[in-house]
Enzyme design. Structure first.
Site, short mmCIF file in Angstrom:
data_model
loop_
_atom_site.label_atom_id
_atom_site.label_comp_id
_atom_site.label_asym_id
_atom_site.label_seq_id
_atom_site.Cartn_x
_atom_site.Cartn_y
_atom_site.Cartn_z
N ASP A 14 2.11 -2.67 10.40
CA ASP A 14 2.92 -3.22 9.30
C ASP A 14 3.44 -2.16 8.34
O ASP A 14 4.61 -2.19 7.96
CB ASP A 14 2.12 -4.27 8.53
N ARG A 95 -8.89 -0.13 -4.39
CA ARG A 95 -7.49 -0.28 -4.83
C ARG A 95 -7.14 0.64 -5.99
O ARG A 95 -6.11 1.32 -5.95
CB ARG A 95 -7.15 -1.74 -5.15
N ASP A 124 -5.62 -8.42 -3.39
CA ASP A 124 -5.22 -7.01 -3.40
C ASP A 124 -3.85 -6.76 -4.01
O ASP A 124 -3.63 -5.77 -4.68
CB ASP A 124 -5.33 -6.43 -1.99
N SER A 175 -8.44 -9.55 10.24
CA SER A 175 -7.86 -8.66 9.25
C SER A 175 -9.03 -7.90 8.61
O SER A 175 -9.96 -8.51 8.09
CB SER A 175 -7.12 -9.47 8.20
#
Ligand code: ARG
Length: 404
Positions: A14, A95, A124, A175
């Site tokens: 992606d 993050r 996220d 995922s």
């Protein structure tokens, strides 16, 4: 001048497609940013080359593992951070460090926009964008998957059409997000919350049903931070890595839960965090010995709030920063050794010793050497119980006493 976009780049399908996709949709030049937070897999140079091959004008790569362990995982350890009492904040911690480097790259390469590969359903996206605005209010954010209609099918089609150098052979049914503090797995058949996880979900931990012989170790802490294992000096990163290996071999730190996302969705997630869970267990025990009672009680409240703030993407917020100061202060005397046994899915503390301990053998003992004057307990209880006694007497007067 054409706008430049820095993209949080993983090297996967992606984000590789995003490089060209963003270019086509916005006319901007793309700078790929890949950071190593201990996720394993390909090396940074391979990822860098792929970014360039996919059309990035620059690639910024950095090994931030020590920074992540020291400045992000260690504060989480100080807080004994477990969201909903269970989840050690794995993705939530990575993050902000990724964002720090995205902003650095944006400054270095003169970009006005930051892009990330999150969908519109998770936490996220919030963490990325709130952190970006906190560090650099002037930067814009875009998310190709969410904002530029980049679907999975479109990704595959785009990669084939442009012959992008991405392996699509074994696409995982899940995922996954992972770093040195742990691993998060979702989607696929796990979305039916009655389905038990199958063996292929796990990679950081071995099945605890058939554990090897028990592993005993001693972790030395200095002011809340692990500094040695079995007497050998370690950095925070090395401590986490060694415990991932040793606790992982015993299947410690597997978590299967339905959690409350910030966006209001309940979602099923499987976590593996052997090192984090063993360290939190050890650290909590040492706090039990070294932190004064009232401070310890209040610290639990602060730690829980800190954890929610970090989960909710508020890493750089004023409240989180202020609570950091409080938590750091609580760690002043959290030094000493914890002995623990790793076996069959559990990390069990079996001994503790500390020069900064508040444990007083002579006060606690029921044997010889007692320095505690038991005769004073009577008076203490009399006064401590006074308010309850008065209230109970009033209840009785009004016929509201406890029915026996
Ligand atoms: N639910 C976790 C969180 O919000 C983990 C999300 C990570 N992503 C994944 N693909 N498992 O912190």
């Amino acid at each position: 001048m054409t706008d430049r976009v820095v993209l949080a780049y993983s090297g996967g399908l992606d984000t590789s497609v995003s490089i060209g996709w963003i270019g086509e949709a916005t006319g901007a030049e793309v700078i790929a940013v890949a950071v190593d937070v201990g996720q394993g897999g390909e090396n940074l140079e391979t990822i860098r080359q792929r970014a360039l091959a996919c059309g990035a004008v620059e690639a910024y790569v950095a090994d931030v593992r020590e920074e992540f362990a020291t400045e992000y995982c260690m504060p989480a350890l100080a807080a004994n951070a477990l969201y909903m009492d269970r989840y050690p904040l794995v993705s939530a911690l990575s993050r902000p460090v990724i964002v720090k480097h995205l902003v650095k790259a944006a400054r270095q390469f003169g970009a006005g926009t930051v892009a990330h590969g999150c969908t519109g359903k998770g936490n996220d996206q919030v963490r990325f964008e709130v952190s970006i605005t906190s560090l650099a209010p002037d930067l814009k954010c875009i998310a190709p998957v969410r904002d530029l209609a980049l679907t999975r099918a479109a990704s595959i089609e785009y990669a084939e059409r442009h012959s992008l150098p991405i392996e699509q052979t074994k696409s995982s049914p899940f995922s996954v997000d992972q770093n040195v503090w742990g691993r998060a797995v979702e989607t696929g058949y796990l979305e039916d919350i009655w389905n038990a996880p199958t063996k292929d979900v796990y990679t950081y931990t071995d099945d605890p049903t058939f554990p090897p012989v028990e592993d005993e170790l001693v972790i030395t802490f200095a002011q809340g931070v692990p500094v040695a294992i079995d007497g050998v000096a370690v950095t925070p990163l090395q401590a986490i890595q060694e415990l991932n290996r040793r606790a992982g071999a015993h299947g410690i730190g597997r978590i299967d839960m339905v959690e409350d996302r910030l966006v209001g969705i309940k979602s099923r997630e499987i976590y593996e965090a052997p090192g984090a869970m063993a360290l939190i267990e050890a650290h909590r025990d040492l706090e039990g010995v070294t932190v004064e009672r009232e401070l310890a009680r209040f610290k639990r409240t602060v730690g829980a709030r800190w954890t929610e703030l970090v989960y909710d993407g508020q890493w750089f917020s004023p409240l989180k920063r202020a609570l950091d100061q409080f938590l750091a202060e609580t760690q002043r005397y959290v030094s000493g050794d914890i002995r623990m046994t790793l076996h069959g899915g559990r990390a069990t503390v079996t001994g503790r010793r500390s020069d900064t301990s508040l444990y007083d053998f002579n006060l606690a003992t029921y044997d010889e050497g007692d320095t505690y004057d038991q005769s004073q307990a009577r008076g203490f209880i009399e006064i401590f119980g006074m308010q309850s006694k008065l209230a109970a007497a009033r209840d009785a007067r009004f016929g509201q006493g406890v029915v026996l």
